[in-house]
Design a protein around this motif. Structure first.
Motif, PDB file in Angstrom:
ATOM      1  N   LEU A   8      10.600   8.581  -1.653  1.00 44.61           N
ATOM      2  CA  LEU A   8      10.806   8.379  -0.219  1.00 44.61           C
ATOM      3  C   LEU A   8       9.708   8.962   0.670  1.00 44.61           C
ATOM      4  O   LEU A   8       9.885   9.144   1.867  1.00 44.61           O
ATOM      5  N   GLY A  34       6.908   7.447   1.280  1.00 40.45           N
ATOM      6  CA  GLY A  34       6.273   6.347   2.018  1.00 40.45           C
ATOM      7  C   GLY A  34       5.233   5.583   1.212  1.00 40.45           C
ATOM      8  O   GLY A  34       4.404   4.879   1.782  1.00 40.45           O
ATOM      9  N   LYS A  35       5.282   5.673  -0.095  1.00 42.17           N
ATOM     10  CA  LYS A  35       4.296   4.977  -0.932  1.00 42.17           C
ATOM     11  C   LYS A  35       4.435   3.462  -0.798  1.00 42.17           C
ATOM     12  O   LYS A  35       3.467   2.754  -0.557  1.00 42.17           O
ATOM     13  N   THR A  36       5.664   2.987  -0.954  1.00 45.92           N
ATOM     14  CA  THR A  36       5.888   1.546  -0.825  1.00 45.92           C
ATOM     15  C   THR A  36       5.551   1.070   0.583  1.00 45.92           C
ATOM     16  O   THR A  36       4.968   0.006   0.770  1.00 45.92           O
ATOM     17  N   THR A  37       5.884   1.886   1.577  1.00 43.27           N
ATOM     18  CA  THR A  37       5.569   1.527   2.964  1.00 43.27           C
ATOM     19  C   THR A  37       4.064   1.321   3.137  1.00 43.27           C
ATOM     20  O   THR A  37       3.628   0.378   3.807  1.00 43.27           O
ATOM     21  N   ASP A  57      15.884   1.459  -1.025  1.00 44.15           N
ATOM     22  CA  ASP A  57      14.456   1.422  -0.727  1.00 44.15           C
ATOM     23  C   ASP A  57      13.663   2.336  -1.650  1.00 44.15           C
ATOM     24  O   ASP A  57      12.562   2.734  -1.353  1.00 44.15           O
ATOM     25  N   ASP A  73       5.215  11.968  12.342  1.00 39.71           N
ATOM     26  CA  ASP A  73       6.052  11.774  13.520  1.00 39.71           C
ATOM     27  C   ASP A  73       7.338  12.598  13.484  1.00 39.71           C
ATOM     28  O   ASP A  73       7.984  12.796  14.506  1.00 39.71           O
ATOM     29  N   GLU A 108       1.281   7.983   9.749  1.00 38.57           N
ATOM     30  CA  GLU A 108       2.663   7.577  10.031  1.00 38.57           C
ATOM     31  C   GLU A 108       2.755   6.163   9.486  1.00 38.57           C
ATOM     32  O   GLU A 108       2.591   5.181  10.204  1.00 38.57           O
ATOM     33  N   ALA A 109       2.976   6.107   8.190  1.00 42.86           N
ATOM     34  CA  ALA A 109       2.816   4.824   7.486  1.00 42.86           C
ATOM     35  C   ALA A 109       3.721   3.742   8.055  1.00 42.86           C
ATOM     36  O   ALA A 109       3.326   2.586   8.148  1.00 42.86           O
ATOM     37  N   PHE A 110       4.940   4.105   8.429  1.00 41.94           N
ATOM     38  CA  PHE A 110       5.847   3.047   8.901  1.00 41.94           C
ATOM     39  C   PHE A 110       5.384   2.437  10.224  1.00 41.94           C
ATOM     40  O   PHE A 110       5.814   1.353  10.593  1.00 41.94           O
TER      41      PHE A 110
HETATM   42  N1  LIG Z   1       9.726   8.884   9.948  1.00 41.24           N
HETATM   43  C1  LIG Z   1       8.937   8.217   9.115  1.00 41.24           C
HETATM   44  N2  LIG Z   1       9.496   7.505   8.115  1.00 41.24           N
HETATM   45  C2  LIG Z   1       8.674   6.840   7.271  1.00 41.24           C
HETATM   46  C3  LIG Z   1       7.254   6.884   7.399  1.00 41.24           C
HETATM   47  N3  LIG Z   1       6.722   6.140   6.424  1.00 41.24           N
HETATM   48  C4  LIG Z   1       7.769   5.648   5.698  1.00 41.24           C
HETATM   49  N4  LIG Z   1       8.944   6.069   6.210  1.00 41.24           N
HETATM   50  C5  LIG Z   1      10.303   5.757   5.737  1.00 41.24           C
HETATM   51  O1  LIG Z   1      10.600   6.517   4.599  1.00 41.24           O
HETATM   52  C6  LIG Z   1      11.499   5.797   3.738  1.00 41.24           C
HETATM   53  C7  LIG Z   1      10.966   5.733   2.313  1.00 41.24           C
HETATM   54  O2  LIG Z   1       9.770   5.004   2.287  1.00 41.24           O
HETATM   55  P1  LIG Z   1       9.252   4.298   0.961  1.00 41.24           P
HETATM   56  O3  LIG Z   1       7.950   3.687   1.296  1.00 41.24           O
HETATM   57  O4  LIG Z   1      10.291   3.424   0.372  1.00 41.24           O
HETATM   58  O5  LIG Z   1       9.054   5.561   0.005  1.00 41.24           O
HETATM   59  P2  LIG Z   1       8.577   5.647  -1.522  1.00 41.24           P
HETATM   60  O6  LIG Z   1       9.764   6.050  -2.315  1.00 41.24           O
HETATM   61  O7  LIG Z   1       7.528   6.704  -1.515  1.00 41.24           O
HETATM   62  O8  LIG Z   1       8.038   4.315  -1.919  1.00 41.24           O
HETATM   63  C8  LIG Z   1      11.650   4.426   4.353  1.00 41.24           C
HETATM   64  O9  LIG Z   1      12.870   4.404   5.060  1.00 41.24           O
HETATM   65  C9  LIG Z   1      10.465   4.327   5.297  1.00 41.24           C
HETATM   66  O10 LIG Z   1      10.722   3.499   6.401  1.00 41.24           O
HETATM   67  C10 LIG Z   1       6.702   7.650   8.489  1.00 41.24           C
HETATM   68  O11 LIG Z   1       5.487   7.754   8.686  1.00 41.24           O
HETATM   69  N5  LIG Z   1       7.601   8.302   9.296  1.00 41.24           N
END
Ligand SMILES: Nc1nc2c(ncn2[C@@H]2O[C@H](COP(=O)(O)OP(=O)(O)O)[C@@H](O)[C@H]2O)c(=O)[nH]1
Ligand SMILES: [Mg+2]
Lengths: 193, 164
Positions: A21, A23-26, A51, A141, A168-170
């Motif tokens: 979680l 943000g890798k996939t994001t 997710d 953020d 802030e990847a998202f």
């Molecule tokens: N607040 C915030 N949330 C983020 C950011 N980047 C990703 N997220 C959220 O973090 C959660 C996990 O992201 P995901 O990419 O699935 O994580 P992974 O498990 O590393 O692949 C999702 O709900 C994203 O929307 C960010 O920069 N800020």
């Protein structure tokens, strides 16, 4: 970097590593938006638990043509959950460059560091110590996020600088910069930081 | 099969080694009536033989996806990564329409998917023969990095990459 002679591809493997979680996939989803579809494959995501990345995500990016070769970047993410340690190990194999996506939330620091050191151990075992690692301090953020200056000194690599980028990847912030910088580091042999 | 096209860069000697290795695998595929054969090296590179198609070289994870084996990825990867220095490991997986047999002999792995479950013994034999006889190194060359990409070139390529 290797050449796949059959297709004259210059292969570059980039792995996005980090805790669940973070943000890798994001990052890959945003890259998918930023790169025209003619220059990349679809993002293959195998996630079956909401997710969370199970197994891995994969996208191939074609950089164009140079000297008769086509540089092709395979971008992978690893599953961050403790039980997928072995999958992380396999995905990491042969990585030319690694982006460590850290969750900047203060309460995730310990988890970030645990998986950081796991990664360094794998890198050592696989003789990947020359591959550059770029630290992405994501989720800047969040109200409880650690500032870049607080984080930078905590992620150490023996005998090597750890370049870092705030993101802030998202929102797409820092995603392009991260991808460009890890490729520069790979190409420059990690000399730049 | 157009070997020249596949391995146009090879010297005659390595080209013939490759041809031999390729035909060993293709023979095994035919003898077994396999729908998929896959050879992978531990640097994550794989050559996928699917039916009558030309063999395709790609990353192991991508190859498993292309072979329709994504769901078994974790199992396969774990079997393959094994323990460092461990000897051969044979694994059989039963799926609804056949068998998957995997022989991991680090740093290489051979995998076959076939329908006729009575051929399990044959599959084991063929895979063992491939491990000992097939010059897989010639198929999955881990070319030395004679090439390099200049940073300037990369910057140029990157500038052209993004959507406006
Ligand atoms: N607040 C915030 N949330 C983020 C950011 N980047 C990703 N997220 C959220 O973090 C959660 C996990 O992201 P995901 O990419 O699935 O994580 P992974 O498990 O590393 O692949 C999702 O709900 C994203 O929307 C960010 O920069 N800020
Ligand atoms: Mg994910």
């Amino acid at each position: 970097m290797r050449i796949r002679w059959a297709t004259k591809d210059l292969l570059i493997k980039i792995v996005y590593y980090g805790p669940p979680l973070a943000g890798k996939t994001t990052n890959l989803q945003k890259l998918q938006e930023l790169i025209p579809s003619s220059r990349r494959s679809d993002l293959v995501s195998l996630d079956t638990e909401g997710d969370r990345t199970l197994f891995f995500d994969l996208m191939e990016v074609s950089l164009g043509k140079i000297g008769g070769l086509t540089p092709r970047v395979s971008v992978y993410t690893v599953p961050g959950q403790p039980r997928y340690k072995r999958v992380r190990e396999v995905v990491l194999r042969g990585a030319d460059g690694i982006v460590f996506v850290a969750d900047s939330a203060a309460d995730r620091l310990r988890e970030n560091l645990a998986i950081w050191y796991e990664m360094l151990n794998y890198m050592k075992a696989m003789r990947l110590c020359d591959s550059p690692v770029l630290l992405q301090m994501n989720k800047q953020d969040l109200p409880n996020s650690l500032r870049p200056s607080q984080m930078q000194g905590l992620f150490k690599r023996p005998g090597k600088e750890v370049p870092s980028i705030a993101a802030e990847a998202f929102q797409g912030k820092g995603v392009k910069e991260t991808f460009s910088q890890i490729l520069s580091l790979v190409v420059s042999g990690g000399r730049k930081s | 099969m157009d070997y020249k096209n596949l391995f146009g860069h090879a010297t005659d000697n390595t080209a013939s080694k490759r041809e031999k290795a390729l035909s060993l695998i293709e023979d095994a595929l035919r003898d077994l009536g396999a729908s998929v054969m896959l050879v992978a090296s531990q640097n994550g590179e794989a050559l996928l033989f699917a039916g009558d198609e030309e063999p395709r070289q790609m990353g192991l994870l991508a190859a498993l996806g292309a072979a329709g084996l994504s769901a078994l990825q974790e199992v396969i990867m774990t079997a393959f990564s094994g323990v460092e220095g461990e000897e051969e490991q044979l694994m059989t997986l039963e799926v609804s329409d056949g068998l998957i047999v995997l022989l991991s002999s680090p740093p290489v792995m051979f995998l076959a998917v076939f329908r006729d479950k009575s051929r399990l013994g044959l599959a084991r034999l063929l895979l063992k023969r491939l491990v000992s006889k097939c010059d897989w190194d010639a198929l999955l060359p881990n070319e030395a990095d004679h090439v390099s990409l200049e940073e300037k070139q990369l910057q140029h390529l990157l500038e052209g990459l993004w959507e406006n």
